[in-house]
Design an enzyme around this catalytic site. Sequence first.
Site, PDB file in Angstrom:
ATOM      1  N   SER A 141       0.833  -1.205   0.000  1.00  0.00           N
ATOM      2  CA  SER A 141       0.000   0.000   0.000  1.00  0.00           C
ATOM      3  C   SER A 141       0.866   1.252   0.000  1.00  0.00           C
ATOM      4  CB  SER A 141      -0.897   0.010   1.242  1.00  0.00           C
ATOM      5  OG  SER A 141      -1.533   1.273   1.361  1.00  0.00           O
ATOM      6  N   TYR A 165      -1.160   0.446  10.438  1.00  0.00           N
ATOM      7  CA  TYR A 165      -1.461  -0.256   9.177  1.00  0.00           C
ATOM      8  C   TYR A 165      -0.274  -0.129   8.212  1.00  0.00           C
ATOM      9  CZ  TYR A 165      -3.268  -0.949   4.471  1.00  0.00           C
ATOM     10  OH  TYR A 165      -3.423  -1.353   3.169  1.00  0.00           O
ATOM     11  N   LYS A 169       2.549  -3.016   6.673  1.00  0.00           N
ATOM     12  CA  LYS A 169       2.874  -3.204   5.251  1.00  0.00           C
ATOM     13  C   LYS A 169       4.387  -3.045   5.036  1.00  0.00           C
ATOM     14  CE  LYS A 169      -1.167  -4.096   3.508  1.00  0.00           C
ATOM     15  NZ  LYS A 169      -1.469  -5.430   2.922  1.00  0.00           N
TER      16      LYS A 169
HETATM   17  C1  WQD Z   1      -9.327  10.000   0.677  1.00  0.00           C
HETATM   18  C2  WQD Z   1      -9.517  11.509   0.773  1.00  0.00           C
HETATM   19  C3  WQD Z   1      -9.570  12.326   3.029  1.00  0.00           C
HETATM   20  C4  WQD Z   1     -13.301  10.319   4.135  1.00  0.00           C
HETATM   21  C5  WQD Z   1      -6.570   5.055   2.770  1.00  0.00           C
HETATM   22  C6  WQD Z   1      -5.431   4.206   3.243  1.00  0.00           C
HETATM   23  C7  WQD Z   1      -4.711   3.633   2.047  1.00  0.00           C
HETATM   24  C8  WQD Z   1      -5.675   2.878   1.169  1.00  0.00           C
HETATM   25  C9  WQD Z   1      -6.811   3.789   0.762  1.00  0.00           C
HETATM   26  C10 WQD Z   1      -5.516   0.514   1.732  1.00  0.00           C
HETATM   27  C11 WQD Z   1      -8.640  12.163   1.835  1.00  0.00           C
HETATM   28  C12 WQD Z   1     -10.918  12.553   2.335  1.00  0.00           C
HETATM   29  C13 WQD Z   1     -12.186  10.768   3.447  1.00  0.00           C
HETATM   30  C14 WQD Z   1     -14.321  11.244   4.504  1.00  0.00           C
HETATM   31  C15 WQD Z   1     -13.060  12.998   3.459  1.00  0.00           C
HETATM   32  N1  WQD Z   1      -6.175   1.717   1.795  1.00  0.00           N
HETATM   33  N2  WQD Z   1     -12.079  12.083   3.115  1.00  0.00           N
HETATM   34  N3  WQD Z   1     -14.159  12.559   4.147  1.00  0.00           N
HETATM   35  O1  WQD Z   1      -6.799   8.037   3.604  1.00  0.00           O
HETATM   36  O2  WQD Z   1      -6.160   8.487   1.155  1.00  0.00           O
HETATM   37  O3  WQD Z   1      -6.061   6.175   2.050  1.00  0.00           O
HETATM   38  O4  WQD Z   1      -7.415   4.265   1.973  1.00  0.00           O
HETATM   39  O5  WQD Z   1      -4.504   0.258   1.171  1.00  0.00           O
HETATM   40  O6  WQD Z   1      -3.721   2.765   2.503  1.00  0.00           O
HETATM   41  O7  WQD Z   1      -4.532   5.038   3.948  1.00  0.00           O
HETATM   42  O8  WQD Z   1      -8.265   7.225   1.688  1.00  0.00           O
HETATM   43  O9  WQD Z   1     -10.669   7.370   1.224  1.00  0.00           O
HETATM   44  O10 WQD Z   1      -9.896   7.601   3.632  1.00  0.00           O
HETATM   45  O11 WQD Z   1      -9.455   9.455   2.002  1.00  0.00           O
HETATM   46  O12 WQD Z   1     -12.942  14.208   3.165  1.00  0.00           O
HETATM   47  O13 WQD Z   1     -15.358  10.900   5.132  1.00  0.00           O
HETATM   48  O14 WQD Z   1     -10.867  11.776   1.166  1.00  0.00           O
HETATM   49  O15 WQD Z   1      -9.215  13.438   3.840  1.00  0.00           O
HETATM   50  O16 WQD Z   1      -8.248  13.441   1.360  1.00  0.00           O
HETATM   51  P1  WQD Z   1      -6.780   7.595   2.168  1.00  0.00           P
HETATM   52  P2  WQD Z   1      -9.646   7.858   2.180  1.00  0.00           P
END
Ligand code: WQD
Length: 355
Positions: A141, A165, A169
């Site tokens: 990841s 997490y 990895k």
């Molecule tokens: C994306 C964007 C948030 C939720 C994570 C893991 C990564 C991978 C994918 C496994 C960011 C914004 C989010 C919400 C928001 N998983 N957001 N409101 O954190 O980039 O990555 O998931 O491998 O390893 O770290 O993904 O979808 O949580 O966030 O504004 O309710 O959406 O701030 O900018 P992230 P995410």
Amino acid sequence: MANLLITGGAGFIGSHTCLALLQAGHRLVVLDNFSNSQPEALRRVAELAALEPLTTRGYACWATADQRLIVHQGDVRARQDLDPLFATARIDGVLHFAGLKAVADSIAQPLQYWDVNVTGSVCLLQAMAAGGCRTLVFSSSATLYGHPERVPIPEEAPIRPINPYGQTKAAVEQLLVDVAASHPDWRIARLRYFNPVAAHPSGHIGEDPHGIPSNIFPLISQVAMGRRPVLEVFGNDWPSADGTGVRDYIHVMDLAEGHGAALALLLAEAPQLLTLNLGSGQGHSVLELVRAFAAASGQPIPIHFSARRPGDSAVSIADPGAAARRMGWRTRRSLGQICRDGWAWQQANPQGYSA
Ligand code: WQD
């Protein structure tokens, strides 16, 4: 074609990759404990792959009539679940998806994350070595990059995970470096996903997170469906064009095809340790994603700006050049396709696989 073991094959990325591998002609043995997935996903994969309906062969195992998809309920941390799989038939390669992947959960339950993600990988590698299989595609990841110094992020960027997490990895990646150094006959690919989203265009399989989703894409989908009243946008003061976080969203079918390409490379070339980013190389802000999903679904997506989420970065975008050079793979699906396919899945399965 190859006989493959797929750990976590009933999960979001695992199920889509199983479909791509079956359609490429491979034979699959799936091991899944169904702790965060459902057997129904694999029944639908069999349907989409035009395989004979599943027949029951006993409690812990069932298979399609042509035996091209065999499913075992079991745990990668249990050698008694793993060893028989290598003893029953020749396994040419393993794709290892089984693991926990929610950042916030990993902060609350680090011991569980280290047990499942690291102990599970150690146990799997031991079973592979004992079973004579030395070809592995590992589900890594982009989280292990932590807060990137620069974007787009190349594979050579520093590994600086900022949550348990990501630490797990990074730990398994280091284990694979050590295995490759001590046993040069291993063929290993470490695939670093950016943000996997969307669903198979049929709408028949997709992402079905248990409980409250932590990732934005299933949350946006549920707001569009009316299952949630509003999307909380974590921060509108980031250093980006519109102040919201920027991410590299990759269609899960592009990701599945990337796994097929990495496996084909490992099986065709000399033993090696391959490390590749799987991303589009394009960034989209939260607001861009919201607008694209509203356009694709025809549904309003009410939002509410709230504080930044601890641990978030402003921008995370892949440098996908190495995957293009080494295996001729690039993402092919656009943000619009991502949203259309995600919406098709959500509309057809308002409660995921549970219904
Ligand atoms: C994306 C964007 C948030 C939720 C994570 C893991 C990564 C991978 C994918 C496994 C960011 C914004 C989010 C919400 C928001 N998983 N957001 N409101 O954190 O980039 O990555 O998931 O491998 O390893 O770290 O993904 O979808 O949580 O966030 O504004 O309710 O959406 O701030 O900018 P992230 P995410």
